[in-house]
Write a protein that holds these residues in place. Structure first.
Motif, PDB file in Angstrom:
ATOM      1  N   PHE A  98       0.845  -1.203   0.000  1.00  0.00           N
ATOM      2  CA  PHE A  98       0.000   0.000   0.000  1.00  0.00           C
ATOM      3  C   PHE A  98       0.880   1.253   0.000  1.00  0.00           C
ATOM      4  N   ILE A  99       0.283   2.364  -0.417  1.00  0.00           N
ATOM      5  CA  ILE A  99       0.994   3.642  -0.497  1.00  0.00           C
ATOM      6  C   ILE A  99       0.515   4.538   0.642  1.00  0.00           C
ATOM      7  N   THR A 100       1.447   5.143   1.346  1.00  0.00           N
ATOM      8  CA  THR A 100       1.088   6.136   2.361  1.00  0.00           C
ATOM      9  C   THR A 100       1.086   7.502   1.687  1.00  0.00           C
ATOM     10  N   VAL A 101      -0.037   8.216   1.784  1.00  0.00           N
ATOM     11  CA  VAL A 101      -0.122   9.536   1.151  1.00  0.00           C
ATOM     12  C   VAL A 101       0.602  10.547   2.034  1.00  0.00           C
ATOM     13  N   ASN A 102       1.584  11.199   1.444  1.00  0.00           N
ATOM     14  CA  ASN A 102       2.361  12.169   2.218  1.00  0.00           C
ATOM     15  C   ASN A 102       2.199  13.590   1.707  1.00  0.00           C
ATOM     16  N   SER A 103       1.926  13.713   0.382  1.00  0.00           N
ATOM     17  CA  SER A 103       2.006  15.030  -0.255  1.00  0.00           C
ATOM     18  C   SER A 103       1.242  16.115   0.507  1.00  0.00           C
ATOM     19  N   LEU A 104      -0.073  15.929   0.706  1.00  0.00           N
ATOM     20  CA  LEU A 104      -0.856  16.963   1.403  1.00  0.00           C
ATOM     21  C   LEU A 104      -1.295  16.464   2.782  1.00  0.00           C
ATOM     22  N   ASP A 105      -0.625  15.446   3.263  1.00  0.00           N
ATOM     23  CA  ASP A 105      -1.070  14.851   4.533  1.00  0.00           C
ATOM     24  C   ASP A 105       0.133  14.535   5.421  1.00  0.00           C
ATOM     25  N   GLU A 106       1.009  15.529   5.560  1.00  0.00           N
ATOM     26  CA  GLU A 106       2.241  15.307   6.334  1.00  0.00           C
ATOM     27  C   GLU A 106       1.950  14.893   7.775  1.00  0.00           C
ATOM     28  N   ASN A 107       0.860  15.419   8.323  1.00  0.00           N
ATOM     29  CA  ASN A 107       0.543  15.122   9.731  1.00  0.00           C
ATOM     30  C   ASN A 107      -0.431  13.958   9.891  1.00  0.00           C
ATOM     31  N   HIS A 108      -0.683  13.275   8.772  1.00  0.00           N
ATOM     32  CA  HIS A 108      -1.529  12.076   8.774  1.00  0.00           C
ATOM     33  C   HIS A 108      -2.911  12.339   9.357  1.00  0.00           C
ATOM     34  N   GLN A 109      -3.533  13.430   8.905  1.00  0.00           N
ATOM     35  CA  GLN A 109      -4.873  13.770   9.397  1.00  0.00           C
ATOM     36  C   GLN A 109      -5.983  13.176   8.519  1.00  0.00           C
ATOM     37  N   ASN A 110      -5.639  12.769   7.296  1.00  0.00           N
ATOM     38  CA  ASN A 110      -6.685  12.262   6.389  1.00  0.00           C
ATOM     39  C   ASN A 110      -7.243  10.939   6.899  1.00  0.00           C
ATOM     40  N   LYS A 111      -8.533  10.720   6.660  1.00  0.00           N
ATOM     41  CA  LYS A 111      -9.216   9.625   7.368  1.00  0.00           C
ATOM     42  C   LYS A 111      -9.577   8.422   6.513  1.00  0.00           C
ATOM     43  N   TYR A 112      -9.390   8.497   5.196  1.00  0.00           N
ATOM     44  CA  TYR A 112      -9.923   7.429   4.345  1.00  0.00           C
ATOM     45  C   TYR A 112      -8.823   6.667   3.603  1.00  0.00           C
ATOM     46  N   VAL A 113      -9.071   5.383   3.408  1.00  0.00           N
ATOM     47  CA  VAL A 113      -8.198   4.592   2.536  1.00  0.00           C
ATOM     48  C   VAL A 113      -9.002   4.171   1.312  1.00  0.00           C
TER      49      VAL A 113
END
Ligand code: AHG
Ligand code: MN
Ligand code: MN
Length: 335
Positions: A98-113
């Motif tokens: 799986f890919i961890t989204v980093n571009s606009l989610d540096e603080n890992h606030q996004n909630k969906y996979v």
């Protein structure tokens, strides 16, 4: 008939209150999918020109290197999903991990996979036959603030918050559910807008189409062989018609509209069949159930299976409820 002029954008806004989480989140998710669908649609439509513009692995006349369309579709979907501040992780048929989204989610606030089969039925590309994209969306299980984990992807299908497919056919359609029925939208390619064309889609209770790769017949379990013979028997509304495109999305879509059953059984060659649980069977199973249909591995409800790995395979029987029940009855005779 007012619904004929309703756009996907209007539909999302009108129905977002139904979404069990924050209303803006659903819009962001579907907007990301909608954008990716249009980009991939554009690429798929150019497929026939690849011979002219350069084959995979070559450089085209503009000096761009050519890629296989499933790799390209994968890239386009990932790009569209990464840039929307909503998705924390993506799993794809085309990616081992799986890919961890980093571009606009540096603080890992996004909630969906999101889990995707970027191009389904890809062997049909070279012969100008319909292909599709399948997507499945979950809320992450682990708390936000930390990187997404494998556990966030390995959820039973029943946890999906949305699922759907895009079919690149005689017209391009986006069909999806958020757990409140299934709606289909057709793309007007001239202006790049999806319109609600198939509201509240429902599987006919039963049908006269069975879809299976019968070339594998000799390798199928006895229960499946018996059910296929049942489909071919002259009695009542049988024999049924056999239709198999070899693209799950297209076969499913036709059966949803006309009534039918799709089967990819296990065989003596593949003990779990071919189709992937997480990004092929689960999303189609949610759509099927939301449209009054059924989806089974022959014995169990697909949506209740606890996945063990990202790319795991599962036998798949899906479609009109009475037909899936009948197939299960035949398989149940050989536990
Ligand atoms: P994909 O192109 O994503 O690998 O999926 C192809 C799948 C599915 O869409 C289709 O129904 C099935 O494979 C066809 O398999 P067979 O050629 O074995 O029948
Ligand atoms: Mn596929
Ligand atoms: Mn694929």
């Amino acid at each position: 008939m007012q619904w004929k002029t309703k756009t996907l954008g209007e539909f999302i806004i009108e129905n977002q209150a139904e979404f069990q989480y924050s209303t803006g989140e659903l819009s962001k998710l579907i907007n990301a999918i909608r954008l990716a669908a249009k980009v991939v649609n554009h690429e798929v439509n150019k497929a026939g020109l690849i011979d002219i513009l350069g084959a995979a692995g070559e450089t085209n006349v503009q000096g761009e290197s050519q890629q296989k369309l499933d790799v390209l579709a994968n890239e386009k979907f990932i790009q569209a999903l990464e840039n929307r501040e909503i998705v924390c992780g993506i799993a794809s048929e085309e990616e081992t991990d799986f890919i961890t989204v980093n571009s606009l989610d540096e603080n890992h606030q996004n909630k969906y996979v999101v889990l995707i089969d970027p191009l389904d039925g890809s062997s049909n590309i070279d012969v100008n036959v319909s292909v599709g994209t399948i997507f499945s969306i979950y809320r992450r299980l682990t708390p936000s603030g930390s990187p997404v984990t494998l556990e966030d992807f390995l959820q039973p299908g029943i946890n999906q918050v949305a699922a759907g497919y895009i079919i690149y056919g005689t017209s391009t359609m986006l069909v999806y559910t958020t757990g409140h029925g299934v709606n289909g939208f057709t793309l007007n390619p001239a202006i790049g807008t999806f319109y609600l064309s198939h509201p509240n889609m429902q599987f006919p209770d039963t049908g006269r189409i069975y879809s299976v790769n019968e070339g594998n017949y000799i390798h199928f379990p006895q229960g499946v062989k018996d059910y296929i013979k049942y489909c071919q028997m002259e009695e009542g509304d049988r024999p049924y018609t056999s239709r198999y495109i070899g693209s799950l999305v297209s076969d499913f879509h036709r059966n949803l509209i006309k009534g039918g059953i799709y089967m990819y059984p296990k065989s003596s060659l593949n003990s779990n069949g071919k189709l992937r649980l997480l990004y092929e069977c689960n999303p189609m199973a949610l759509l099927a159930e939301q449209a009054g249909g059924k989806a089974s591995d022959g014995h169990r409800r697909i949506l209740e299976i606890q996945p063990g790995e990202l790319h795991e395979r599962v036998p798949f029987f899906c479609g009109s409820p009475r037909m899936v029940e009948k197939a299960e009855e035949f398989m149940g005779r050989y536990p």
